[in-house]
Design a protein around this motif. Sequence first.
Motif, short mmCIF file in Angstrom:
data_model
loop_
_atom_site.label_atom_id
_atom_site.label_comp_id
_atom_site.label_asym_id
_atom_site.label_seq_id
_atom_site.Cartn_x
_atom_site.Cartn_y
_atom_site.Cartn_z
N VAL A 536 1.02 -1.05 0.00
CA VAL A 536 0.04 0.24 0.40
C VAL A 536 0.87 1.79 0.17
O VAL A 536 1.88 1.36 1.32
N GLN A 537 0.51 1.81 -1.29
CA GLN A 537 1.88 3.13 -0.72
C GLN A 537 0.51 4.71 -0.96
O GLN A 537 -0.08 4.44 -0.82
N LEU A 538 1.54 5.73 -0.16
CA LEU A 538 0.91 6.43 0.35
C LEU A 538 1.22 7.82 -0.06
O LEU A 538 2.58 7.58 -1.48
N GLU A 539 0.00 8.17 -0.70
CA GLU A 539 -0.11 9.64 -1.95
C GLU A 539 0.75 10.77 -1.52
O GLU A 539 1.69 11.28 -2.14
N LEU A 549 2.53 1.62 3.41
CA LEU A 549 2.79 1.12 5.00
C LEU A 549 3.29 -0.53 4.76
O LEU A 549 3.38 -1.34 3.70
N ARG A 579 -0.26 -3.77 13.30
CA ARG A 579 -0.48 -4.76 11.78
C ARG A 579 0.07 -4.51 10.55
O ARG A 579 1.21 -3.66 10.89
N PHE A 581 0.01 -4.25 6.61
CA PHE A 581 -0.84 -4.15 5.32
C PHE A 581 -0.47 -4.79 4.04
O PHE A 581 0.55 -4.78 3.49
N ASP A 585 -8.02 -4.39 -3.34
CA ASP A 585 -9.72 -3.39 -2.71
C ASP A 585 -10.44 -4.42 -1.82
O ASP A 585 -11.32 -5.08 -3.01
N PRO A 586 -10.91 -4.26 -0.78
CA PRO A 586 -10.56 -2.87 0.37
C PRO A 586 -8.84 -3.39 0.36
O PRO A 586 -8.44 -4.84 0.24
N PRO A 587 -7.97 -2.59 0.60
CA PRO A 587 -6.51 -3.30 1.06
C PRO A 587 -6.49 -4.14 2.16
O PRO A 587 -7.81 -4.09 3.12
N GLU A 589 -5.59 -6.15 6.03
CA GLU A 589 -4.88 -5.70 7.14
C GLU A 589 -5.07 -6.95 8.45
O GLU A 589 -6.13 -7.35 8.37
N ASP A 591 -3.54 -8.82 11.85
CA ASP A 591 -3.55 -8.50 12.77
C ASP A 591 -2.25 -9.99 13.06
O ASP A 591 -2.27 -11.27 12.98
N PHE B 163 -3.00 10.23 2.34
CA PHE B 163 -3.58 10.21 1.91
C PHE B 163 -3.08 8.76 0.94
O PHE B 163 -1.87 8.44 0.77
N ARG B 168 -7.97 6.27 -0.73
CA ARG B 168 -8.51 6.14 0.43
C ARG B 168 -7.32 7.17 1.60
O ARG B 168 -6.89 6.93 1.26
#
Lengths: 798, 346
Positions: A536-539, A549, A579, A581, A585-587, A589, A591, B163, B168
């Motif tokens: 999962v990449q942050l913008e 993540l 967590r 990741f 879609d959806p990503p 998660e 535990d 973001f 999301r």
Amino acid sequence: MLLPLSWLSDFLEDLPGAEVLSERLTMAGLEIEAISRPSEGLAKNLVVGRIAGLEKHPNADRLSLCRVDDGEGVRPVVCGARNMKAGDCVVLAKPGAVLPGGVKIKAAKLRGVRSEGMLCSAGELGLAGDEEGILVLPDDLEPGSPAFELLGLNETVLELSITPNRGDCLSIRGLAREIAAVCGLRLKPGFDCEPSFPPAEASFSVKIEDAAACPGYRGLELHGVEVKQSPLWLRNRLSAAGMRPINNVVDVTNYVLLELGQPLHAFDAGLLSGREISVRTAAETQAFVSLDESEFELLPGDIVICDAEGVVALGGVMGGARSAMNADTTSVFLEAAVFAPRAIRRTSRRLGLVTESSYRFERGVDGGGLDRALSRAAELICDLAGAEVKGAASGILPAEAAPSIRVRCGRVNAVLGIDISAGESRDILERLGLTVGAVCEDGNFTAVVPPHRHDLQREIDLIEEIARVKGYDRVPPSMPAVVMRQNSQLPGEGLGRRLRERLRNSGLHESIGFSFCSAGMNRLFPGLHRSDCDAVQLENPLRSDESYLRKSLLSSLFEAFRRNLHNGATNVDLFSLGRSFCGGDPPGEIDALAGLLWGPRRARGPGSAGAATFWDGKGVLERALLPELGAAQLEWTVCAERPEYHPRAAARLSVDGRHLGFLGAVHPLVSEHLEIPEEIVVFEVDTRVLLEYAPLERALESIPRFPASTRDVSLLVPSDMLAAEVIGQVEGLREELLEQVSVFDEYAGSGIPEGRKALAFSMVYRSGERTLTDDEVSELHGRVVAHLLSSLPVALRD
Amino acid sequence: MESALQQLEDIEQEALKGIADAEDAESLDRVRVEFLGKKGRLTRVLRGLAAVPAQDRPQIGQRVNEAKERLARAVDARKSAIREREREARLSGPQLDISLPGFGQPCGAIHVLSRTMAEICDILGGFGFCIAEGPDIEDEYHNFEALNIPEDHPARDMQDTFFVHGGRVLRTHTSPVQIRVMESLQPPLQIIARGSVYRHDDDVTHSPMFHQVEGLMVDEGVTFSHLKGVLTAFLQRIFERELPVRFRPSYFPFTEPSAEVDIGCVMCDGSGKADGVCRICKGSGWLEILGCGMVDPAVFAHVGYDSEKYTGFAFGLGVERIAMLKHRIGDIRLFYGSDLRFLKQF
């Protein structure tokens, strides 16, 4: 928002002291973050000085030696600034003065020359302004006259934190109105007087093409403007409120913005093309150069102000370079308008351009104040710049009807849990400027909201106002009646607590790391499950090495390990519950639980004392996990295919055939890559699987009545044979009297042939009915050993 | 018969001397076996009775038994004496160095944030709140819209957002869990949502990731007064003292009326003075500790609750903030540094 109290008292009678005011405003929802008081150290020793003479410092190229007339005599002052000349009036801090930063001025020799004081810059005095050099004052001042009050340094300023719903409190006048209501103070006469708008013919026409974007626009044209420095009183007020003085016209627009909350923009009227101003939203992508010469790309939806040639301002955000005020400006077109909050916010966010103007428009500007602001500004500019009003422009749209809200006394009390009368509620709302109707028989009444309180639209909004003004401290605390039901806790809660306890008891320390990591760490530690899944990449990461993540908790643990190594730790035993990741879609998660063991430790089983081993990790995991699995057992299989684990020293864990996680020594490539030692043992477990098992409710097993006999056997086995194979063979015999078989030693090296290792096992024999005789046990044990020798490629070790 | 008695006498004397000469339990036992054992010399005397005239046998037998008893007593006495001497010897050995460190593997540690989180959940659990959880990666609807924070609203500035590619966000608060719970359950309900939250912010007092516990109670007749009661009781329990609590008006899009809650400063006990101006509360005597309010009807509308019938309160608190105050931790970054010198202290 900075609130200079002298400015506030232009509008309010009998202002209480800063402390009292601060306490009352804070308790009414206008939080005071700081009170800035006059700097007493400057009150006595700060005077106006006139530079009587100026020469280069004999021993330093960058310093000047000034002879400064302080009204009583001429004293030498060494100064590093270069913006002054002989005859200038400047601010002289005499020996004994203490600057706001705490620096005490003393007479001293600087590079061999005596200096009796200091010439001050705006910043050194705690005033707003970032001009280079010292503060140069108007030259009509008397040397020796006190500068403390002259510069407005006697001001007390409150710093308020205004919540986003209270755009009406982003001005001195708005705050005065609010403070009058919540503190019960009286507004000065004239507060509500409508100003007389200067009479002028319409010299510009206004065309509003998008009424939703701009519900109101007014303009004034002023001629004969002389652009120059503002007088001290104006500069002082702007400084006290945190704005930098620029020139008289711009200063007036800022002054009116601060005082009335209405943003204004001054165009150089001579640079506007044509006689029509149009307000619209940009139809296409286009370039815009702002008045500070920055270039922006406008998109459809941005509100723009145009003349005959095109865009002259980004409405509500910033003016453009083409029509900007400059030193040669002689005629000014002054704009006062209202823009749609959301459009302004979108534009301002996208361009990263937050101005005093956009900040206020986002929070809602009262459209009823355009004329008041324009006439106030015109009055000041005419006064300070010698200008006169030549023309006007207008494009006002009819205002929306103010909402009328029904307030039910019963509802007020039901929400707040107090007993407040309809009359008192009504009075409070009236104080806040609402127009309230009479209280009906059922205790209800209606209230009409004034235009500046656009945040009040529903009954609940008014209930909050009633509570706020009455005081939250007037609501008595009480406990609700709750149903005492079985407290159905989240299953993961108990699991997490038990795992933490057991891992702590095994000597591990819990680490909590950020969920972020680098792309590289995600490649090294691909996680528990789908190692091929995307990360999962942050913008908008804060740092480039935190732009993903984590796919595995191990990323965080290795970061923690490296930091501890750096700190000189010799033993690092860590675990983390958190967590991880993976994309989708959806990503996803997960535990998970992860652990890391490194550093010397005592031997507690097979293997020598020293570095952490696979078995140290295995013991930790068994102690942690087995109690969670009820009657189920952990299954261990050799795992040679995971990139982060050593292919010869790692295991896959499962339970009832379901994948649980991994344990093993770290792959040497990981250590090489991260530049850390080898001999690190790590594990990672999906704790969600554990939730499907209930911890075993134990029933007592009867305690044996007859003694057991133990026999050992030591075998030479192929080096890659697992002890579990031998044990499996023994258990496969299903000998009723064989109670237990376990391995107690593993050895390879001197005395053991190449390619083999010695394994020693201990067998416990017992009958539930009698004491076994020596002969019986020997015969039985002989059978077991013979079976091993015949069924496995093993030999007895002599 | 005389000679038999004389022989008995001699044996007894010899045995007594042997007993007296025995220096340890082992040699004493040898003496005992020699004289009193199954094949011992006194037993042999008894066996030799066959050679004694029948009328003398009872007397000699009796004398033998008497001698046996006397010797047994003498053995016991000697045994006690030897044991006592040996015990004395053991007790007068060198003094143990009781200051040497204890053995065994040192304990690890549970993170202070986990402990604080557990304490918070335990206290609120005692008030009837149940724990709920939700995803860290949220959609904008649950994180913002459903909480009455529309797009292009300045309230979004209160929460700088991370973001995620694909539209999301990393949740900026645990409030979306409220929405998820209310979407699936009907009132009455009393939950706490806890977990990691993320803000695009990083300095001494702000961490890009931190932990929140959020409480929500919805029922008929829930009031602002209840909110004050529950939070006052909670704060006094978590800080383990009767500290002053004040509620002051504030603004959150998802509650109305909204309040920020301050507690009397735990460092200076609300005086504002500790070695000059108190560093912790900057002299105000108050510390901001959490935000709360009555659930805004707009939020109820999003989840289909009848806001005329039900009212509710919600509160959210930062776990780091509480841990920092309870344990005098001055820098929020210490929580995430994983420095063992920090971790070992808790």
